[in-house]
Design an enzyme around this catalytic site. Structure first.
Site, PDB file in Angstrom:
ATOM      1  N   THR A   1      47.756  38.150  36.213  1.00  0.00           N
ATOM      2  CA  THR A   1      46.916  37.555  37.249  1.00  0.00           C
ATOM      3  C   THR A   1      46.410  36.156  36.871  1.00  0.00           C
ATOM      4  O   THR A   1      46.217  35.875  35.679  1.00  0.00           O
ATOM      5  CB  THR A   1      45.695  38.478  37.494  1.00  0.00           C
ATOM      6  OG1 THR A   1      44.713  37.785  38.252  1.00  0.00           O
ATOM      7  CG2 THR A   1      45.040  38.934  36.186  1.00  0.00           C
ATOM      8  N   ASP A   2      46.141  35.343  37.887  1.00  0.00           N
ATOM      9  CA  ASP A   2      45.549  34.020  37.635  1.00  0.00           C
ATOM     10  C   ASP A   2      44.156  34.146  37.014  1.00  0.00           C
ATOM     11  O   ASP A   2      43.637  33.201  36.422  1.00  0.00           O
ATOM     12  CB  ASP A   2      45.493  33.183  38.929  1.00  0.00           C
ATOM     13  CG  ASP A   2      44.702  33.823  40.066  1.00  0.00           C
ATOM     14  OD1 ASP A   2      44.176  34.940  39.889  1.00  0.00           O
ATOM     15  OD2 ASP A   2      44.622  33.200  41.146  1.00  0.00           O
ATOM     16  N   GLU A   3      43.533  35.326  37.156  1.00  0.00           N
ATOM     17  CA  GLU A   3      42.158  35.487  36.665  1.00  0.00           C
ATOM     18  C   GLU A   3      42.067  35.377  35.144  1.00  0.00           C
ATOM     19  O   GLU A   3      40.977  35.172  34.611  1.00  0.00           O
ATOM     20  CB  GLU A   3      41.575  36.820  37.141  1.00  0.00           C
ATOM     21  CG  GLU A   3      41.472  36.887  38.645  1.00  0.00           C
ATOM     22  CD  GLU A   3      40.492  37.922  39.162  1.00  0.00           C
ATOM     23  OE1 GLU A   3      39.649  38.391  38.383  1.00  0.00           O
ATOM     24  OE2 GLU A   3      40.578  38.250  40.350  1.00  0.00           O
TER      25      GLU A   3
ATOM     26  N   TYR B   1      37.765  43.097  34.004  1.00  0.00           N
ATOM     27  CA  TYR B   1      39.135  43.219  34.541  1.00  0.00           C
ATOM     28  C   TYR B   1      40.039  42.156  33.929  1.00  0.00           C
ATOM     29  O   TYR B   1      41.090  42.446  33.349  1.00  0.00           O
ATOM     30  CB  TYR B   1      39.114  43.079  36.075  1.00  0.00           C
ATOM     31  CG  TYR B   1      40.486  42.781  36.664  1.00  0.00           C
ATOM     32  CD1 TYR B   1      41.476  43.752  36.706  1.00  0.00           C
ATOM     33  CD2 TYR B   1      40.805  41.495  37.146  1.00  0.00           C
ATOM     34  CE1 TYR B   1      42.746  43.471  37.215  1.00  0.00           C
ATOM     35  CE2 TYR B   1      42.061  41.208  37.651  1.00  0.00           C
ATOM     36  CZ  TYR B   1      43.031  42.196  37.687  1.00  0.00           C
ATOM     37  OH  TYR B   1      44.286  41.922  38.174  1.00  0.00           O
TER      38      TYR B   1
ATOM     39  N   LYS C   1      43.135  42.313  31.152  1.00  0.00           N
ATOM     40  CA  LYS C   1      44.476  41.858  31.557  1.00  0.00           C
ATOM     41  C   LYS C   1      44.967  40.795  30.560  1.00  0.00           C
ATOM     42  O   LYS C   1      46.139  40.782  30.167  1.00  0.00           O
ATOM     43  CB  LYS C   1      44.458  41.248  32.974  1.00  0.00           C
ATOM     44  CG  LYS C   1      44.323  42.229  34.121  1.00  0.00           C
ATOM     45  CD  LYS C   1      45.501  43.176  34.278  1.00  0.00           C
ATOM     46  CE  LYS C   1      46.759  42.528  34.787  1.00  0.00           C
ATOM     47  NZ  LYS C   1      47.856  43.529  34.982  1.00  0.00           N
TER      48      LYS C   1
HETATM   49  P1  NAD Z   1      46.699  48.666  42.950  1.00  0.00           P
HETATM   50  O1  NAD Z   1      45.342  49.040  42.468  1.00  0.00           O
HETATM   51  O2  NAD Z   1      46.993  48.701  44.406  1.00  0.00           O
HETATM   52  O3  NAD Z   1      47.800  49.581  42.232  1.00  0.00           O
HETATM   53  C1  NAD Z   1      47.751  49.896  40.874  1.00  0.00           C
HETATM   54  C2  NAD Z   1      48.715  51.054  40.632  1.00  0.00           C
HETATM   55  O4  NAD Z   1      48.715  51.351  39.224  1.00  0.00           O
HETATM   56  C3  NAD Z   1      48.298  52.347  41.343  1.00  0.00           C
HETATM   57  O5  NAD Z   1      49.429  52.955  41.912  1.00  0.00           O
HETATM   58  C4  NAD Z   1      47.707  53.213  40.232  1.00  0.00           C
HETATM   59  O6  NAD Z   1      47.848  54.603  40.472  1.00  0.00           O
HETATM   60  C5  NAD Z   1      48.548  52.761  39.041  1.00  0.00           C
HETATM   61  N1  NAD Z   1      47.872  52.953  37.749  1.00  0.00           N
HETATM   62  C6  NAD Z   1      46.612  52.602  37.402  1.00  0.00           C
HETATM   63  N2  NAD Z   1      46.373  52.915  36.114  1.00  0.00           N
HETATM   64  C7  NAD Z   1      47.524  53.465  35.643  1.00  0.00           C
HETATM   65  C8  NAD Z   1      47.917  53.980  34.372  1.00  0.00           C
HETATM   66  N3  NAD Z   1      47.060  53.977  33.348  1.00  0.00           N
HETATM   67  N4  NAD Z   1      49.163  54.475  34.220  1.00  0.00           N
HETATM   68  C9  NAD Z   1      50.038  54.476  35.280  1.00  0.00           C
HETATM   69  N5  NAD Z   1      49.714  54.018  36.509  1.00  0.00           N
HETATM   70  C10 NAD Z   1      48.481  53.506  36.679  1.00  0.00           C
HETATM   71  O7  NAD Z   1      46.955  47.221  42.323  1.00  0.00           O
HETATM   72  P2  NAD Z   1      47.846  46.018  42.847  1.00  0.00           P
HETATM   73  O8  NAD Z   1      46.981  45.108  43.624  1.00  0.00           O
HETATM   74  O9  NAD Z   1      49.096  46.536  43.421  1.00  0.00           O
HETATM   75  O10 NAD Z   1      48.155  45.283  41.449  1.00  0.00           O
HETATM   76  C11 NAD Z   1      49.343  45.556  40.724  1.00  0.00           C
HETATM   77  C12 NAD Z   1      49.412  44.630  39.526  1.00  0.00           C
HETATM   78  O11 NAD Z   1      49.381  43.268  39.953  1.00  0.00           O
HETATM   79  C13 NAD Z   1      48.240  44.777  38.557  1.00  0.00           C
HETATM   80  O12 NAD Z   1      48.724  44.647  37.257  1.00  0.00           O
HETATM   81  C14 NAD Z   1      47.321  43.606  38.904  1.00  0.00           C
HETATM   82  O13 NAD Z   1      46.569  43.207  37.773  1.00  0.00           O
HETATM   83  C15 NAD Z   1      48.343  42.559  39.287  1.00  0.00           C
HETATM   84  N6  NAD Z   1      47.890  41.524  40.233  1.00  0.00           N
HETATM   85  C16 NAD Z   1      47.247  41.874  41.388  1.00  0.00           C
HETATM   86  C17 NAD Z   1      46.905  40.875  42.292  1.00  0.00           C
HETATM   87  C18 NAD Z   1      46.187  41.200  43.592  1.00  0.00           C
HETATM   88  O14 NAD Z   1      45.748  40.287  44.283  1.00  0.00           O
HETATM   89  N7  NAD Z   1      46.083  42.453  43.996  1.00  0.00           N
HETATM   90  C19 NAD Z   1      47.191  39.537  42.003  1.00  0.00           C
HETATM   91  C20 NAD Z   1      47.841  39.231  40.807  1.00  0.00           C
HETATM   92  C21 NAD Z   1      48.189  40.240  39.938  1.00  0.00           C
HETATM   93  O1  DAU Z   2      43.346  36.444  41.752  1.00  0.00           O
HETATM   94  C1  DAU Z   2      44.108  37.595  41.563  1.00  0.00           C
HETATM   95  C2  DAU Z   2      43.203  38.784  41.647  1.00  0.00           C
HETATM   96  O2  DAU Z   2      42.833  38.898  43.008  1.00  0.00           O
HETATM   97  C3  DAU Z   2      43.861  40.065  41.163  1.00  0.00           C
HETATM   98  O3  DAU Z   2      44.161  39.949  39.810  1.00  0.00           O
HETATM   99  C4  DAU Z   2      42.924  41.260  41.397  1.00  0.00           C
HETATM  100  O4  DAU Z   2      43.596  42.464  41.053  1.00  0.00           O
HETATM  101  C5  DAU Z   2      42.543  41.291  42.858  1.00  0.00           C
HETATM  102  O5  DAU Z   2      41.597  42.312  43.073  1.00  0.00           O
HETATM  103  C6  DAU Z   2      41.968  39.960  43.318  1.00  0.00           C
HETATM  104  O6  DAU Z   2      40.679  39.726  42.719  1.00  0.00           O
HETATM  105  P1  DAU Z   2      39.441  39.120  43.544  1.00  0.00           P
HETATM  106  O7  DAU Z   2      38.197  39.531  42.871  1.00  0.00           O
HETATM  107  O8  DAU Z   2      39.622  37.670  43.804  1.00  0.00           O
HETATM  108  O9  DAU Z   2      39.652  39.906  44.950  1.00  0.00           O
HETATM  109  P2  DAU Z   2      38.614  40.589  45.946  1.00  0.00           P
HETATM  110  O10 DAU Z   2      39.373  40.953  47.173  1.00  0.00           O
HETATM  111  O11 DAU Z   2      37.785  41.624  45.293  1.00  0.00           O
HETATM  112  O12 DAU Z   2      37.646  39.377  46.302  1.00  0.00           O
HETATM  113  C7  DAU Z   2      38.138  38.186  46.888  1.00  0.00           C
HETATM  114  C8  DAU Z   2      36.954  37.237  47.031  1.00  0.00           C
HETATM  115  O13 DAU Z   2      36.063  37.776  48.024  1.00  0.00           O
HETATM  116  C9  DAU Z   2      36.126  37.100  45.775  1.00  0.00           C
HETATM  117  O14 DAU Z   2      35.621  35.784  45.700  1.00  0.00           O
HETATM  118  C10 DAU Z   2      34.958  38.070  45.984  1.00  0.00           C
HETATM  119  C11 DAU Z   2      34.757  38.035  47.490  1.00  0.00           C
HETATM  120  N1  DAU Z   2      34.276  39.291  48.110  1.00  0.00           N
HETATM  121  C12 DAU Z   2      34.916  40.452  47.811  1.00  0.00           C
HETATM  122  C13 DAU Z   2      34.513  41.646  48.351  1.00  0.00           C
HETATM  123  C14 DAU Z   2      35.191  42.943  48.007  1.00  0.00           C
HETATM  124  C15 DAU Z   2      33.227  39.250  49.011  1.00  0.00           C
HETATM  125  O15 DAU Z   2      32.655  38.178  49.303  1.00  0.00           O
HETATM  126  N2  DAU Z   2      32.827  40.439  49.571  1.00  0.00           N
HETATM  127  C16 DAU Z   2      33.401  41.631  49.270  1.00  0.00           C
HETATM  128  O16 DAU Z   2      32.942  42.688  49.794  1.00  0.00           O
END
Ligand code: NAD
Ligand code: DAU
Length: 333
Positions: free
Chosen positions: A121-123, A145, A149
């Site tokens: 992730t960019d985070e 988180y 990561k």
């Molecule tokens: P998600 O929460 O929707 O899915 C995560 C999946 O991993 C689920 O199916 C869960 O059951 C499984 N899981 C969790 N812990 C586990 C473990 N210990 N062993 C096996 N399976 C496990 O998440 P997502 O948004 O699909 O993210 C997927 C990947 O992409 C993550 O690594 C996350 O850090 C990364 N990522 C997410 C975003 C975003 O915006 N959502 C952006 C950049 C990177």
């Molecule tokens: O940047 C990549 C990341 O993006 C991934 O690595 C993470 O897995 C994914 O959860 C996401 O993280 P964020 O924290 O940026 O996403 P989230 O949807 O939780 O929040 C997006 C923005 O909105 C953030 O600035 C927090 C804000 N927010 C979020 C929630 C849930 C609100 O203002 N209100 C809310 O209720």
């Protein structure tokens, strides 16, 4: 190729499976997923008979070894993905991201895996006021988180460096699209708007996220898996940067809800102000994002409107308790 995809019952992993099956229909796909609250068998609807599904955690050494046997490649999506949950309790994040990654890497070495891809992730770079992070920017994670990561990423780089494991890392910006669990900003606000619930905006709502449509990220991961240079990191940023309040206002418009639903609430502790990625390296491999935020958001709202069967069991289950803990109020409907 026989490919192990961990965490593929989640949002991005399940999209990746569809992209991979479309691009290389003869590949064998094995999914290992713990099925946490975010991992859902429904996410695999329509492709279940084209994959092998194994239920379990990436920290389970014995199961990982058994499942990885015969695989040439591994893509690790498995993670706890929600920042707010990591602030409440980080243990499960450390186990999945650090211990889990370590177990996968050891097994990949033992089984002679020829390509390991870590989804990150960019985070891990932290927040940036101006400009964009490149792959050489220092890691400066702010939340449990992102810190865990980053720990996983460092283990991957160390394995590539020390043991010559053919590993790559893809760092994506904020994804959105169908099948995202409604704890995240966009699906949370879409479902709340449709139900007439309030739309919680943290702090002043002026934080900026670099939105990436989920299929675009999945295509980038598939490309890096085939073409990425071993030991390298690839940033994958979306085409648009949008302030949170603007995102919420667009959702209000698309759902026909009133702006009176918008409610400013207590800020997230340690909230990163802005994310922005420079994606020149993955673009040089031939990738480009195909979906801009305006079109992607409209498609996403339509998907949630049309797929109540998917989200209605979620909103009535564990999610309700989470919501009360996080926002101090309950959902209607
Ligand atoms: P998600 O929460 O929707 O899915 C995560 C999946 O991993 C689920 O199916 C869960 O059951 C499984 N899981 C969790 N812990 C586990 C473990 N210990 N062993 C096996 N399976 C496990 O998440 P997502 O948004 O699909 O993210 C997927 C990947 O992409 C993550 O690594 C996350 O850090 C990364 N990522 C997410 C975003 C975003 O915006 N959502 C952006 C950049 C990177
Ligand atoms: O940047 C990549 C990341 O993006 C991934 O690595 C993470 O897995 C994914 O959860 C996401 O993280 P964020 O924290 O940026 O996403 P989230 O949807 O939780 O929040 C997006 C923005 O909105 C953030 O600035 C927090 C804000 N927010 C979020 C929630 C849930 C609100 O203002 N209100 C809310 O209720």
């Amino acid at each position: 190729m026989r490919l192990l995809v961990t965490g593929a019952a989640g949002f991005i992993g399940s999209t990746f499976l569809r992209v991979a099956l479309e691009a290389r229909p003869d590949d064998e796909l094995v999914v290992l997923d713990k099925l946490t609250y975010a991992g859902r068998r429904e996410n695999l609807a329509g492709i279940e008979d084209r994959i092998e599904f194994v239920h379990g955690a990436i920290e389970d050494r014995e199961l990982v070894h058994k499942t990885m046997a015969g695989c040439q490649a591994v893509v690790n999506f498995a993670a706890e993905s929600h920042v707010d949950r990591s602030i409440a309790d980080q243990d499960v994040f450390a186990r999945a991201h650090v211990i889990g990654t370590s177990v996968l890497l050891d097994a990949a070495r033992d089984h002679g895996v020829t390509r390991y891809l870590q989804v990150s992730t960019d985070e891990v770079y932290g927040s940036i006021e101006e400009g964009s992070f490149t792959e050489t920017s220092p890691l400066n994670p702010s939340s449990p988180y992102s810190a865990t990561k980053a720990g996983g990423d460092l283990l991957v780089s160390a394995h590539a460096h020390t043991y010559g494991l053919e590993a790559v890392i893809c760092r994506g910006s904020n994804n959105y699209g169908p099948r995202q669990y409604p704890e995240k900003l966009i699906p949370l606000c879409v479902l709340n708007a449709l139900a007439g619930d309030s739309l919680p905006v943290y702090g002043d709502g002026r934080q900026v996220r670099n939105w990436l449509y989920v299929e675009d990220f999945a295509r980038a991961i598939h490309l890096v898996l085939q073409e990425g240079a071993s030991g390298e990191v690839y940033n994958v940023g979306g085409p648009d940067e949008v302030e949170n309040i603007e995102v919420v206002k667009r959702i209000v418009e698309l759902t026909g809800a009133g702006e009176r639903l918008i409610e400013y609430v207590r800020d997230r502790p340690g909230h990163d102000r802005r994310y922005s990625l420079s994606s020149g390296k993955v673009r040089a491999l031939g990738w480009e994002p195909l979906t801009h935020f305006a079109a992607g958001l409209e498609r996403t709202v339509d998907w949630y409107r049309d797929n109540e069967w998917w989200w209605s069991p979620i909103r009535s289950g564990e999610y309700r308790e989470y919501y009360e803990r996080q926002y101090g109020r309950s959902l209607t409907g």
